[in-house]
Design an enzyme around this catalytic site. Structure first.
Site, mmCIF file in Angstrom:
data_model
loop_
_atom_site.group_PDB
_atom_site.id
_atom_site.type_symbol
_atom_site.label_atom_id
_atom_site.label_comp_id
_atom_site.label_asym_id
_atom_site.label_seq_id
_atom_site.Cartn_x
_atom_site.Cartn_y
_atom_site.Cartn_z
ATOM 1 N N ASP A 310 0.845 -1.207 0.000
ATOM 2 C CA ASP A 310 0.000 0.000 0.000
ATOM 3 C C ASP A 310 0.882 1.258 0.000
ATOM 4 O OD1 ASP A 310 -2.141 1.731 -0.002
ATOM 5 O OD2 ASP A 310 -2.813 1.263 2.028
ATOM 6 N N HIS A 314 2.817 10.863 -0.268
ATOM 7 C CA HIS A 314 2.199 12.196 -0.183
ATOM 8 C C HIS A 314 3.319 13.213 -0.026
ATOM 9 C CE1 HIS A 314 -1.960 10.852 0.150
ATOM 10 N NE2 HIS A 314 -1.555 9.922 0.999
HETATM 11 ZN ZN LIG Z 1 -6.882 1.226 0.488
#
Ligand SMILES: [Zn+2]
Length: 430
Positions: A310, A314
């Protein structure tokens, strides 16, 4: 970075883990100048045409495959793009990744799928595409055209397909295509603005709580639709003990359900959150110690068969605003080998071959690809790992454009030192 296409590669001593062939043995590995695995020749090529990697403690596996990455391209290329994300993946030992479609615009058109699929990067990109148009959860996306363009799976990741009637249509159409639906199983009405599980930091900062039921009830609903439709369901980034129980039951029932565990959910608990630091905010949030134990057990027993990062970059300006204002997600490609090997193999006694299966054979099976192997004659696609190396995580040295990792400044054990793919050795750390 070394990039030497014409040289053969010789690794005289390594632990060779080849999960597709059930092989775990000490041995030597040779890749000829054409990029094929071959028996070690009686006479090695001259030094000028040979790269030798000879270090104690090496482990060689087929290239790792991460079925859950966010490369922010198009849309937020200040945080990551296809090239920087792929470079971070290659640094981490990966040769294949599945990109998530929550780009801007969302990847719900064949053109955007083809663009990601065709990108010339140091890892092979296998894009997933949106399950619903615009990831809005209302209307099924043109799955057939997206698959034709190269989408290997469908997901609205970042959001759940929360309307069961819409999800049913998505799953029926994906099933016809033989493609899995990957779901970010979190019910928005139960999450209700929550950002963190109950823990000392949450109480100290007065953060809105993200109840475990938001995930558990979503998993239950997804499994019911899997049962009703027969579509392959892949549950992304599970974080709760009860979710593991539901997946165990579903698999015992024979349903086509797989689920992934992320390095951060396997290693960290909510009570570890050090304070008002946005680099500890992820979705779903870190669980309790009991959740962490249940996830580890779920991996060991074969309920959670897939590791996935995942990887969610950012830009620093957005992540450095404190826990409540930061967006969800952390980067993870370059720390994944260290964290999963340390937690699962070193601490929990997971067999190294099973570890390799969770990074190689299970993720490739999920997306319908033959996995790379170490068998002689095969095109070499390799991860060369040093599980005992100690290194300090310095986000400034990451190939990712972002720095949002909870492991910044920490010493980790183990890392990838090189990958080999399509005739090229890529070894930034050698
Ligand atoms: Zn997710």
């Amino acid at each position: 970075m070394k990039n030497e296409p014409q040289k053969a590669l010789y690794i005289p001593h390594a632990r060779l883990l080849d999960p597709a062939n059930g092989r775990d043995e000490q041995g030597a590995l040779f890749v000829d100048a054409e990029g094929r695995l071959a028996p070690v020749p009686a006479k090695l090529p001259p030094a000028a045409r040979l790269t030798v990697i000879d270090r104690p403690g090496l482990v060689v596996t087929p290239g790792l495959c991460d079925v859950h990455v966010h490369f922010r391209d198009p849309g937020a290329t200040d945080a990551e793009d296809l090239l920087s994300g792929a470079a971070a993946a290659a640094n981490g030992g990966f040769t294949r990744v599945v990109t998530m479609p929550n780009t801007n615009p969302p990847t719900d058109t064949p053109d955007l799928v083809r663009r990601a699929r065709a990108a010339q990067t140091p890892v092979s990109i296998f894009p997933s595409a949106c399950a619903t148009l615009g990831r809005a959860g209302k209307v099924c996306a043109p799955l057939e055209a997206l698959e034709e363009a190269g989408a290997v799976a469908f997901s609205d990741d970042g959001a759940m397909v929360a309307d069961p009637e819409v999800m049913r249509v998505v799953m029926l159409r994906a099933k016809k295509l033989g493609r899995p639906v990957m779901d970010h199983a979190v019910l928005p009405r139960l999450q209700d603005g929550g950002v963190v599980r109950d823990c000392p930091a949450a109480r100290a900062l007065g953060l809105p709580l993200f109840p475990p039921e938001a995930e558990v009830e979503a998993v239950r609903a997804d499994i019911a639709l899997c049962r009703a439709t027969g579509c392959a369901l892949h549950l992304q980034h599970l974080s709760c003990a009860e979710s593991v129980d539901l997946v165990r039951q579903a698999r015992a029932e024979g349903l086509p359900v797989t689920a992934e565990a992320t390095p951060h959910h396997l290693a960290l608990a909510a009570e570890d959150i050090p304070g008002n630091d946005g680099n500890w905010r992820m979705n779903p949030p870190l669980g309790t110690r009991a959740d962490v134990q249940a996830l580890r057990q779920g991996v060991l027993e074969g309920t959670l068969t897939v590791f996935a990062t995942d990887h969610a970059p950012h830009a620093p300006a957005t992540k450095n605003k404190g826990f409540q204002a930061a967006p969800f997600g952390i980067i993870g490609l370059e720390t994944a080998v260290a964290v999963t090997w340390d937690v699962m193999v070193r601490q929990c006694g997971m067999a190294p071959l099973a570890w390799a299966a969770a990074w190689v054979t299970a993720p490739n099976a999920l997306i319908g690809l033959p996995p790379p192997t170490l068998a002689p004659g095969a095109p070499a696609e390799l991860a060369i790992l040093a599980p005992d190396d100690e290194w300090v995580v310095d986000p400034a040295r990451s190939a990712s454009k972002s720095a949002n990792t909870p492991w910044a400044g920490q010493t980790l054990h183990g890392r990838a030192i090189a990958t080999y793919r399509r005739g090229r050795l890529r070894a930034p750390a050698l």
